[in-house]
Design a protein around this motif. Structure first.
Motif, PDB file in Angstrom:
ATOM      1  N   MET A  14       0.848  -1.184   0.000  1.00 53.54           N
ATOM      2  CA  MET A  14       0.000   0.000   0.000  1.00 53.54           C
ATOM      3  C   MET A  14       0.893   1.246   0.000  1.00 53.54           C
ATOM      4  O   MET A  14       1.852   1.332   0.765  1.00 53.54           O
ATOM      5  N   LEU A  15       0.544   2.205  -0.838  1.00 48.66           N
ATOM      6  CA  LEU A  15       1.283   3.466  -0.876  1.00 48.66           C
ATOM      7  C   LEU A  15       0.716   4.447   0.148  1.00 48.66           C
ATOM      8  O   LEU A  15      -0.475   4.395   0.475  1.00 48.66           O
ATOM      9  N   ILE A  16       1.551   5.340   0.607  1.00 48.14           N
ATOM     10  CA  ILE A  16       1.128   6.356   1.563  1.00 48.14           C
ATOM     11  C   ILE A  16       0.311   7.407   0.816  1.00 48.14           C
ATOM     12  O   ILE A  16       0.830   8.107  -0.056  1.00 48.14           O
ATOM     13  N   ALA A  67       5.989   0.736   2.568  1.00 50.03           N
ATOM     14  CA  ALA A  67       6.764   0.055   3.600  1.00 50.03           C
ATOM     15  C   ALA A  67       8.113  -0.364   3.031  1.00 50.03           C
ATOM     16  O   ALA A  67       8.208  -0.834   1.901  1.00 50.03           O
ATOM     17  N   GLY A  68       9.155  -0.145   3.824  1.00 50.63           N
ATOM     18  CA  GLY A  68      10.517  -0.476   3.412  1.00 50.63           C
ATOM     19  C   GLY A  68      11.285   0.699   2.845  1.00 50.63           C
ATOM     20  O   GLY A  68      12.515   0.661   2.768  1.00 50.63           O
ATOM     21  N   ASP A  69      10.584   1.743   2.447  1.00 55.01           N
ATOM     22  CA  ASP A  69      11.263   2.916   1.892  1.00 55.01           C
ATOM     23  C   ASP A  69      11.985   3.687   2.995  1.00 55.01           C
ATOM     24  O   ASP A  69      11.530   3.737   4.135  1.00 55.01           O
ATOM     25  N   GLU A  70      13.110   4.276   2.623  1.00 56.00           N
ATOM     26  CA  GLU A  70      13.872   5.135   3.520  1.00 56.00           C
ATOM     27  C   GLU A  70      14.081   6.458   2.820  1.00 56.00           C
ATOM     28  O   GLU A  70      14.326   6.494   1.614  1.00 56.00           O
ATOM     29  N   LEU A  71      13.972   7.555   3.563  1.00 55.27           N
ATOM     30  CA  LEU A  71      14.174   8.857   2.955  1.00 55.27           C
ATOM     31  C   LEU A  71      14.820   9.821   3.942  1.00 55.27           C
ATOM     32  O   LEU A  71      14.763   9.630   5.146  1.00 55.27           O
ATOM     33  N   GLN A  72      15.468  10.816   3.369  1.00 54.50           N
ATOM     34  CA  GLN A  72      16.137  11.878   4.128  1.00 54.50           C
ATOM     35  C   GLN A  72      15.390  13.181   3.851  1.00 54.50           C
ATOM     36  O   GLN A  72      15.146  13.497   2.691  1.00 54.50           O
ATOM     37  N   ILE A  73      15.073  13.912   4.913  1.00 58.39           N
ATOM     38  CA  ILE A  73      14.354  15.174   4.761  1.00 58.39           C
ATOM     39  C   ILE A  73      15.148  16.276   5.449  1.00 58.39           C
ATOM     40  O   ILE A  73      15.614  16.103   6.577  1.00 58.39           O
ATOM     41  N   VAL A 130      10.069   3.873   6.584  1.00 53.05           N
ATOM     42  CA  VAL A 130       8.656   3.501   6.612  1.00 53.05           C
ATOM     43  C   VAL A 130       8.587   2.010   6.931  1.00 53.05           C
ATOM     44  O   VAL A 130       9.045   1.171   6.150  1.00 53.05           O
ATOM     45  N   ILE A 131       8.034   1.686   8.073  1.00 51.14           N
ATOM     46  CA  ILE A 131       7.928   0.294   8.507  1.00 51.14           C
ATOM     47  C   ILE A 131       6.640  -0.337   8.000  1.00 51.14           C
ATOM     48  O   ILE A 131       6.622  -1.498   7.602  1.00 51.14           O
ATOM     49  N   GLY A 132       5.558   0.429   8.005  1.00 50.45           N
ATOM     50  CA  GLY A 132       4.284  -0.105   7.546  1.00 50.45           C
ATOM     51  C   GLY A 132       3.324   0.996   7.146  1.00 50.45           C
ATOM     52  O   GLY A 132       3.489   2.156   7.538  1.00 50.45           O
ATOM     53  N   VAL A 133       2.329   0.606   6.361  1.00 52.83           N
ATOM     54  CA  VAL A 133       1.260   1.515   5.937  1.00 52.83           C
ATOM     55  C   VAL A 133      -0.035   0.714   6.011  1.00 52.83           C
ATOM     56  O   VAL A 133      -0.086  -0.432   5.554  1.00 52.83           O
ATOM     57  N   ARG A 134      -1.070   1.319   6.604  1.00 50.29           N
ATOM     58  CA  ARG A 134      -2.372   0.647   6.676  1.00 50.29           C
ATOM     59  C   ARG A 134      -3.487   1.660   6.486  1.00 50.29           C
ATOM     60  O   ARG A 134      -3.271   2.872   6.594  1.00 50.29           O
ATOM     61  N   GLU A 135      -4.680   1.142   6.222  1.00 50.83           N
ATOM     62  CA  GLU A 135      -5.840   2.010   6.116  1.00 50.83           C
ATOM     63  C   GLU A 135      -6.147   2.581   7.496  1.00 50.83           C
ATOM     64  O   GLU A 135      -5.985   1.904   8.512  1.00 50.83           O
TER      65      GLU A 135
END
Length: 173
Positions: free
Chosen positions: A1-3, A52-58, A139-144
């Motif tokens: 699932m995408l954010i 989920a699994g994505d890593e980002l720098q802000i 991002v560890i997880g995404v849910r509704e």
């Protein structure tokens, strides 16, 4: 699932200043409502479309995080107005009754920065005000989101904070 708005994201992160000195770390995943009141707008903007699994720098400039440092939010109050012992680092919601600075915001959290025999120095700025920040997110997880979360626009998680001394409602998360 995408954010996407609305959903709930489970994140870990390391928050650092512009010189990469650590400020805060979420080692265990924490859930945040995406599309509401749980995350700063720039954090949500960066997370949108990730999974989920994505890593980002802000990189967050002060105007996108906790604002510029405002020297007018520093005041001096009579030491007698405070409980003993009063020490640097203590935080108070609002100023004590009988305070001498009516122009100061009533709803701010004031942190004691210095204590003198006759007075106490208080700072109503968020501790991270005026700072550029770096946030390494995983991002560890995404849910509704549940109906209750959508209605509240929040997961209602108050267990995590970089708020020490922050005004209510001023949150990174």
């Amino acid at each position: 699932m995408l954010i996407t708005d609305p959903c709930v994201v489970s994140l870990t992160w390391v928050l650092s200043d512009a010189q990469n000195r650590p400020i805060d770390e979420l080692e265990q995943p924490v859930e945040f409502y995406f599309g509401g009141d749980d995350l700063l707008a720039k954090v949500e903007e960066a997370l949108a479309g990730h999974a989920a699994g994505d890593e980002l720098q802000i990189q967050l400039e002060p105007e996108h995080a906790f604002g510029d440092y405002r020297p007018e939010l520093v005041c001096f109050e009579d030491r007698k107005l405070f409980p003993e012992p009063v020490e640097p680092g203590m935080a108070f919601e609002g100023l004590p009754p009988g305070h001498a600075t009516p122009e100061m915001p009533a709803d701010a959290v004031y942190v004691v920065t210095e204590v003198y025999p006759s007075h106490v120095v208080l700072d109503g700025n968020h501790p991270l005000a005026g700072m550029a920040l770096r946030l390494a997110i995983k991002v560890i997880g995404v849910r509704e989101a549940s109906d209750e979360e959508v209605q509240a626009r929040s997961v209602g998680n108050d267990t995590v904070s970089v708020l020490d001394g922050a005004a209510p409602g001023t949150r990174l998360h």
